[in-house]
Design an enzyme around this catalytic site. Structure first.
Site, PDB file in Angstrom:
ATOM      1  N   LYS A 175      -0.428  13.788  -0.843  1.00 14.64           N
ATOM      2  CA  LYS A 175      -0.943  13.076   0.310  1.00 14.64           C
ATOM      3  C   LYS A 175       0.072  12.598   1.142  1.00 14.64           C
ATOM      4  O   LYS A 175       0.938  11.512   0.904  1.00 14.64           O
ATOM      5  CB  LYS A 175      -1.952  12.013  -0.069  1.00 14.64           C
ATOM      6  N   GLU A 250       8.637   4.126  -5.665  1.00 18.47           N
ATOM      7  CA  GLU A 250       9.991   3.721  -5.258  1.00 18.47           C
ATOM      8  C   GLU A 250       9.469   2.893  -3.722  1.00 18.47           C
ATOM      9  O   GLU A 250       8.818   3.499  -2.989  1.00 18.47           O
ATOM     10  CB  GLU A 250      10.570   5.021  -5.079  1.00 18.47           C
ATOM     11  N   CYS A 284      14.593   2.891   3.889  1.00 24.00           N
ATOM     12  CA  CYS A 284      14.227   1.797   2.884  1.00 24.00           C
ATOM     13  C   CYS A 284      15.752   1.422   2.531  1.00 24.00           C
ATOM     14  O   CYS A 284      15.874   0.276   1.804  1.00 24.00           O
ATOM     15  CB  CYS A 284      13.720   2.598   1.693  1.00 24.00           C
ATOM     16  N   GLU A 383      11.792  -7.678   4.111  1.00 24.52           N
ATOM     17  CA  GLU A 383      12.081  -6.319   4.723  1.00 24.52           C
ATOM     18  C   GLU A 383      11.366  -6.265   6.293  1.00 24.52           C
ATOM     19  O   GLU A 383      10.245  -6.534   6.298  1.00 24.52           O
ATOM     20  CB  GLU A 383      11.453  -4.969   3.926  1.00 24.52           C
TER      21      GLU A 383
HETATM   22  P1  NAP Z   1       2.902   2.449   2.872  1.00 26.69           P
HETATM   23  O1  NAP Z   1       2.102   1.857   4.187  1.00 26.69           O
HETATM   24  O2  NAP Z   1       2.954   1.594   1.550  1.00 26.69           O
HETATM   25  O3  NAP Z   1       2.485   3.874   2.670  1.00 26.69           O
HETATM   26  C1  NAP Z   1       2.949   4.846   1.963  1.00 26.69           C
HETATM   27  C2  NAP Z   1       1.940   5.781   1.316  1.00 26.69           C
HETATM   28  O4  NAP Z   1       1.019   5.209   0.628  1.00 26.69           O
HETATM   29  C3  NAP Z   1       1.350   6.682   2.659  1.00 26.69           C
HETATM   30  O5  NAP Z   1       0.969   8.102   2.381  1.00 26.69           O
HETATM   31  C4  NAP Z   1      -0.107   5.724   2.468  1.00 26.69           C
HETATM   32  O6  NAP Z   1      -1.197   6.458   3.181  1.00 26.69           O
HETATM   33  C5  NAP Z   1      -0.494   5.670   1.121  1.00 26.69           C
HETATM   34  N1  NAP Z   1      -1.315   4.588   1.032  1.00 26.69           N
HETATM   35  C6  NAP Z   1      -1.690   3.334   1.559  1.00 26.69           C
HETATM   36  N2  NAP Z   1      -2.600   2.864   0.950  1.00 26.69           N
HETATM   37  C7  NAP Z   1      -2.838   3.244  -0.199  1.00 26.69           C
HETATM   38  C8  NAP Z   1      -3.868   3.197  -1.284  1.00 26.69           C
HETATM   39  N3  NAP Z   1      -4.644   2.091  -1.431  1.00 26.69           N
HETATM   40  N4  NAP Z   1      -3.735   4.053  -2.430  1.00 26.69           N
HETATM   41  C9  NAP Z   1      -2.735   5.270  -2.557  1.00 26.69           C
HETATM   42  N5  NAP Z   1      -2.061   5.457  -1.307  1.00 26.69           N
HETATM   43  C10 NAP Z   1      -2.273   4.632  -0.142  1.00 26.69           C
HETATM   44  O7  NAP Z   1       4.388   2.717   3.283  1.00 26.69           O
HETATM   45  P2  NAP Z   1       4.889   3.407   4.836  1.00 26.69           P
HETATM   46  O8  NAP Z   1       4.645   2.514   5.828  1.00 26.69           O
HETATM   47  O9  NAP Z   1       4.404   4.626   4.855  1.00 26.69           O
HETATM   48  O10 NAP Z   1       6.562   3.600   4.300  1.00 26.69           O
HETATM   49  C11 NAP Z   1       7.426   2.639   4.758  1.00 26.69           C
HETATM   50  C12 NAP Z   1       7.721   1.875   3.322  1.00 26.69           C
HETATM   51  O11 NAP Z   1       8.367   2.756   2.539  1.00 26.69           O
HETATM   52  C13 NAP Z   1       9.014   0.762   3.451  1.00 26.69           C
HETATM   53  O12 NAP Z   1       8.536  -0.329   2.798  1.00 26.69           O
HETATM   54  C14 NAP Z   1      10.258   1.427   3.125  1.00 26.69           C
HETATM   55  O13 NAP Z   1      11.175   0.912   2.473  1.00 26.69           O
HETATM   56  C15 NAP Z   1       9.353   2.358   1.748  1.00 26.69           C
HETATM   57  N6  NAP Z   1      10.184   3.521   1.482  1.00 26.69           N
HETATM   58  C16 NAP Z   1      10.808   3.713   0.172  1.00 26.69           C
HETATM   59  C17 NAP Z   1      11.796   4.530  -0.350  1.00 26.69           C
HETATM   60  C18 NAP Z   1      12.300   4.430  -1.503  1.00 26.69           C
HETATM   61  O14 NAP Z   1      12.733   5.685  -2.164  1.00 26.69           O
HETATM   62  N7  NAP Z   1      12.474   3.234  -2.148  1.00 26.69           N
HETATM   63  C19 NAP Z   1      11.992   5.554   0.496  1.00 26.69           C
HETATM   64  C20 NAP Z   1      11.328   5.488   1.854  1.00 26.69           C
HETATM   65  C21 NAP Z   1      10.325   4.461   2.263  1.00 26.69           C
HETATM   66  P3  NAP Z   1      -1.515   6.214   4.892  1.00 26.69           P
HETATM   67  O15 NAP Z   1      -0.368   6.844   5.650  1.00 26.69           O
HETATM   68  O16 NAP Z   1      -2.710   6.866   5.120  1.00 26.69           O
HETATM   69  O17 NAP Z   1      -1.445   4.716   5.128  1.00 26.69           O
END
Ligand code: NAP
Length: 482
Positions: A175, A250, A284, A383
């Protein structure tokens, strides 16, 4: 011109069963529609899971070198499409061309890298105590895995989950993030063209609350690899683990760069600026805190302001820093800026949304520097995920280390110093998955492990490199007596 995309389920490219679609828009020109995607729900995810489960036994038995051949071919197809995918990444997610091209190349390199692994990655031969015994281990695939990814590296992160999952013989359902699914779907087009057997890899676009929830709770999924925010990821971890799955999450970061009294402040400012403002701060591993020794504090702040002022913000390939991905991400950054002002932090540079002219009504914001930040202030702790850096004064190395470790996250950290002993102490004491000396916090090569401490990770498994394969396998020990 907007393009129309479909899910890839089993052997077919299909619309959502409910017929719904959603659109993405160019963050530099939000009136411009980039593409439409199936607005899938749980039923589409279930169909993809069924297809992946059906394909699992045969793919697990496919010889490693053949699996590798398909990954290599996939890399070559993506390489042929590099220019087009770079454009798509820029128009859908907002990265500059240089940043987008670098990310697409990374995805290509990841497929080439993991293409070679199935030749060698199987197990070990051990010396048995019995004289007529062969004793050895085998790493076997888990079965069917669910992969959920964020929008900020919309092709690299899917690649660093999909490639090792397939290399080790798993089938999968992916997804992608709703904000920028286009380049992830291109990976599946390439896998299809490369001859991946039907059902082995499936992609379903749609909201996390439906498609994501089905993947993390469906009994037929053996493991979940999730990258995203800590708030969502921690819930995903709890729910998926409760459903008996192997889970890797992650998550977010609040990454520091320590600037030592021995540092060249010009060099330190350049390191902090590239770490904080590269990819519009939407990494991130972005540098979000500069922790600076009192003796060089004023010089450093002035040098960092000069660096920020030299950044040209704008769309596409002519500028240094692109827009934020969506209006809500921009709004969130502007709210953090307001909060910093209310907390009495000094706005040393930036802080404004950029509109009109080349910015049109895009989601642009100035690179922003706040000084005089107390480590416990909101922008010293949370963050932000935008181009904002908090400069915090420290009255010595120990104070700097205690501030650096004084947050809930621990993903990447760096120090700028000419003092070798201090650098060594930093490596030993920093509570962070990545520690860098005289380098920016962002950027990690694809063949080394990546993961965080604390709220940055479930700390269960690492991604990338050889370690990235471990999550997707389970080991068997075999006694063969003859
Ligand atoms: P997010 O809002 O947590 O979403 C991540 C993924 O999870 C998206 O595909 C999202 O779908 C999905 N999701 C949302 N609600 C869910 C649920 N209830 N069940 C299962 N999946 C669900 O994060 P983001 O805004 O896309 O990304 C930014 C964040 O990612 C930042 O906090 C960043 O630090 C972190 N990040 C971490 C790393 C690492 O390797 N540590 C790398 C890159 C980014 P939708 O898009 O449909 O909402």
């Amino acid at each position: 011109m907007s393009t129309t995309n479909q899910n890839y389920v089993g052997d077919q490219w299909v619309d959502a069963k409910n017929g719904d679609t959603f659109a993405t828009y160019n963050p530099a020109r939000p009136s411009e529609e980039v593409a439409t995607y199936p607005n899938s729900d749980r039923a589409d995810a279930r169909a993809a899971i069924e297809a992946a489960v059906e394909a699992a036994p045969e793919w697990a038995r496919t010889p490693g070198p053949e699996r590798g051949r398909i990954l290599r071919e996939t890399a070559a197809i993506l390489a042929d499409r590099k220019q087009e995918l770079t454009e798509l990444l820029t128009t859908e997610e907002g990265k500059t061309h240089a940043e987008a091209g670098g990310e697409v190349q990374r995805a290509i390199d990841i497929f080439y890298y993991y293409a070679e692994k199935p030749r060698d990655y199987l197990g070990d031969v051990k010396a048995a105590s019995g004289a007529r015994t062969n004793l050895y281990t085998r790493k076997e695939p888990l079965g069917t895995v669910g992969l959920i990814t964020p929008w900020n590296y919309p092709i690299a992160i899917p690649a660093w989950k999909i490639a090792p999952a397939l290399a080790t013989g798993n089938t999968l359902v992916h997804k992608p993030a709703t904000n920028a699914p286009g380049v992830a779907i291109a990976i599946f087009e390439a896998l299809d063209e490369a001859g991946l057997p039907d059902g082995v890899a499936n992609v379903v676009a749609g909201p996390g609350s439906k498609v994501g929830e089905e993947i993390i709770t469906n009994d037929a999924i053996d493991a979940i690899s999730f990258t995203g925010s800590s708030a969502v990821g921690e819930r995903v971890y709890k729910d998926a683990a409760a459903a008996g799955k192997r889970v890797q999450t992650e998550l977010g970061g609040k990454n520091p760069t320590i600037v030592s009294e021995s540092a060249d402040t010009g060099k330190a400012a350049e390191i902090v600026s590239t770490g904080a403002f590269g990819v519009t701060g939407q990494a991130c591993t972005a540098c979000s805190r500069a922790i600076v020794h009192t003796d060089v504090y004023d010089d450093f702040v002035s040098a960092l302001v000069d660096e920020a002022a030299a950044i040209e913000v704008g769309p596409g390939d002519e500028y240094d820093m692109g827009p934020q991905v969506t209006e809500s991400e921009l709004k969130s950054t502007l709210e953090y800026i307001d909060r910093a002002k209310a907390d009495g932090n000094t706005l040393a540079f930036g802080g404004e949304r950029l509109e009109g002219g080349r910015y049109e009504d895009g989601y642009f914001v100035e690179p922003t520097v706040f000084s005089d930040v107390d480590p416990q202030d909101t922008i010293g702790q949370e963050e932000i995920f935008g181009p904002v850096v908090a400069v915090i004064e420290a009255d010595g190395f120990e104070d700097a280390m205690s501030i650096a470790n004084g947050v809930e996250y621990g993903l990447s950290a760096s120090i700028v110093t000419e003092d070798h002993t201090e650098a060594e102490e930093f490596v030993r004491e920093i509570e962070s998955g990545v520690a860098k000396i005289n380098e920016k916090t962002t950027g990690l090569e694809l063949h080394v492990p990546f993961g965080g401490f604390g709220r940055s990770s479930s700390e269960t498994w690492r991604e990338q490199g050889d370690e990235g394969l471990e999550f997707y396998t389970i080991e068997k020990t075999i006694y063969d007596n003859f």
